[in-house]
Design a protein around this motif. Structure first.
Motif, PDB file in Angstrom:
ATOM      1  N   GLY A 188       0.806  -1.217   0.000  1.00 17.45           N
ATOM      2  CA  GLY A 188       0.000   0.000   0.000  1.00 17.45           C
ATOM      3  C   GLY A 188       0.835   1.260   0.000  1.00 17.45           C
ATOM      4  N   ARG A 189       1.924   1.253   0.740  1.00 11.08           N
ATOM      5  CA  ARG A 189       2.778   2.444   0.813  1.00 11.08           C
ATOM      6  C   ARG A 189       3.392   2.751  -0.567  1.00 11.08           C
ATOM      7  N   LYS A 190       3.797   1.715  -1.259  1.00 13.65           N
ATOM      8  CA  LYS A 190       4.370   1.917  -2.593  1.00 13.65           C
ATOM      9  C   LYS A 190       3.325   2.483  -3.555  1.00 13.65           C
ATOM     10  N   LYS A 191       2.124   1.920  -3.505  1.00 14.53           N
ATOM     11  CA  LYS A 191       1.051   2.409  -4.372  1.00 14.53           C
ATOM     12  C   LYS A 191       0.660   3.828  -3.988  1.00 14.53           C
ATOM     13  N   TRP A 192       0.616   4.130  -2.712  1.00 14.51           N
ATOM     14  CA  TRP A 192       0.242   5.461  -2.224  1.00 14.51           C
ATOM     15  C   TRP A 192       1.210   6.519  -2.753  1.00 14.51           C
ATOM     16  N   GLN A 193       2.466   6.193  -2.727  1.00 13.69           N
ATOM     17  CA  GLN A 193       3.477   7.140  -3.189  1.00 13.69           C
ATOM     18  C   GLN A 193       3.398   7.378  -4.691  1.00 13.69           C
ATOM     19  N   GLN A 194       2.864   6.389  -5.412  1.00 13.68           N
ATOM     20  CA  GLN A 194       2.750   6.517  -6.870  1.00 13.68           C
ATOM     21  C   GLN A 194       1.451   7.198  -7.287  1.00 13.68           C
ATOM     22  N   THR A 195       0.543   7.390  -6.352  1.00  9.83           N
ATOM     23  CA  THR A 195      -0.785   7.928  -6.664  1.00  9.83           C
ATOM     24  C   THR A 195      -0.846   9.426  -6.421  1.00  9.83           C
ATOM     25  N   GLN A 196      -1.427  10.136  -7.358  1.00  8.86           N
ATOM     26  CA  GLN A 196      -1.576  11.582  -7.267  1.00  8.86           C
ATOM     27  C   GLN A 196      -3.038  11.945  -7.025  1.00  8.86           C
ATOM     28  N   GLY A 197      -3.279  13.182  -6.575  1.00  8.92           N
ATOM     29  CA  GLY A 197      -4.650  13.661  -6.434  1.00  8.92           C
ATOM     30  C   GLY A 197      -5.017  13.985  -5.006  1.00  8.92           C
ATOM     31  N   GLU A 198      -6.296  14.204  -4.787  1.00  8.32           N
ATOM     32  CA  GLU A 198      -6.809  14.517  -3.461  1.00  8.32           C
ATOM     33  C   GLU A 198      -6.725  13.296  -2.542  1.00  8.32           C
ATOM     34  N   LEU A 199      -6.849  13.557  -1.252  1.00  6.08           N
ATOM     35  CA  LEU A 199      -6.732  12.502  -0.256  1.00  6.08           C
ATOM     36  C   LEU A 199      -7.693  11.344  -0.520  1.00  6.08           C
ATOM     37  N   LEU A 200      -8.977  11.662  -0.714  1.00  2.00           N
ATOM     38  CA  LEU A 200      -9.964  10.611  -0.913  1.00  2.00           C
ATOM     39  C   LEU A 200      -9.710   9.832  -2.205  1.00  2.00           C
ATOM     40  N   ASP A 201      -9.218  10.521  -3.217  1.00  2.00           N
ATOM     41  CA  ASP A 201      -8.934   9.860  -4.482  1.00  2.00           C
ATOM     42  C   ASP A 201      -7.763   8.895  -4.322  1.00  2.00           C
TER      43      ASP A 201
END
Length: 245
Positions: A188-201
């Protein structure tokens, strides 16, 4: 003719001794080792030929000058197929461990008789070369800790490999919730770092990704909570985190 004799007769026909004469003494006139496949010998009874595995040849003392009857050769044909099935199974196991279902499918694809498949599996289990319970535990441990797959993903993989429900439950039961959460958080941490946008997104995308990897709702919720808390500690977000659903 009983079922066993019918089976032996059928295997004898398929092995090439169906045309051997009945009720006659058959004298071995020559024994020749074949170049391929390995460990197989051609046994000649004058104009009549058959091939057997080396172990079978030695077990039945198929030496030049020895005499056999066709009914004895039918028994040898059955023994030879079972030996070939066992060798095929060993070759299939040489690369990596296999489940009972995987060995069964391999032998069926090679055209071995059901009785030979059954005998081979019994022999492999007795020799501890096939152990579905141990396989399930090793697979679950590897997939969940090293490959970071979720419990549901691993459960489906083991089902596809023919592992029974009880053995799957036992294997997964040895993986602690803490260990699963650790894997879920790492992915999850790896995916989170790769994801852009607002918190909920970001939360939605990361959560959906973790679910696709087979993690259940509880470890996903916990992982997302930790990720959001880590983000808030950086001072980048002021919103209160929402539960992932």
């Amino acid at each position: 003719m009983n079922i066993e004799n019918k089976e032996m007769s059928g295997q004898a026909d398929s092995s090439g001794i169906g045309h051997f004469p009945e009720d006659e003494d058959l004298v071995i006139t020559s024994v020749e080792m074949l170049k391929k496949p390995k460990h197989r010998y051609q046994i000649a009874f004058g104009p009549y030929l058959m091939t057997v595995h080396e172990d079978v040849m030695l077990k039945y003392r198929m030496l030049k000058g020895n005499v056999f009857r066709k009914e004895e050769l039918q028994e040898i044909v059955v023994a030879d197929e079972r030996q070939r099935a066992y060798v095929e199974a060993l070759n299939h196991l040489a690369r990596k461990p296999r489940t009972t279902q995987e060995i069964t499918q391999r032998l069926q694809q090679k055209g071995f008789e059901p009785s030979s498949v059954e005998t081979t599996l019994e022999r492999l289990e007795k020799d501890k070369l096939v152990d579905d319970a141990l396989y399930a535990k090793m697979w679950a441990e590897q997939r969940m800790t090293s490959h970071k797959k979720g419990r549901l993903w691993v459960k489906q993989e083991l089902r596809q490999k023919g592992i029974g429900t009880e053995l799957i439950s036992e294997a997964l039961g040895e993986i602690s919730a803490e260990s699963e959460l650790e894997s879920c958080l790492a992915v999850g941490r790896k995916k989170w770092q790769q994801t852009q946008g607002e918190l909920l997104d970001r939360k939605r995308k990361t959560g959906a990704y973790l679910m696709r990897r087979g993690f259940g709702g509880e470890p996903v919720r916990q992982a997302l909570k930790i990720l959001i808390e880590e983000e808030q500690e950086k001072g980048e977000w002021d919103e209160e985190p929402y539960d992932f659903e």
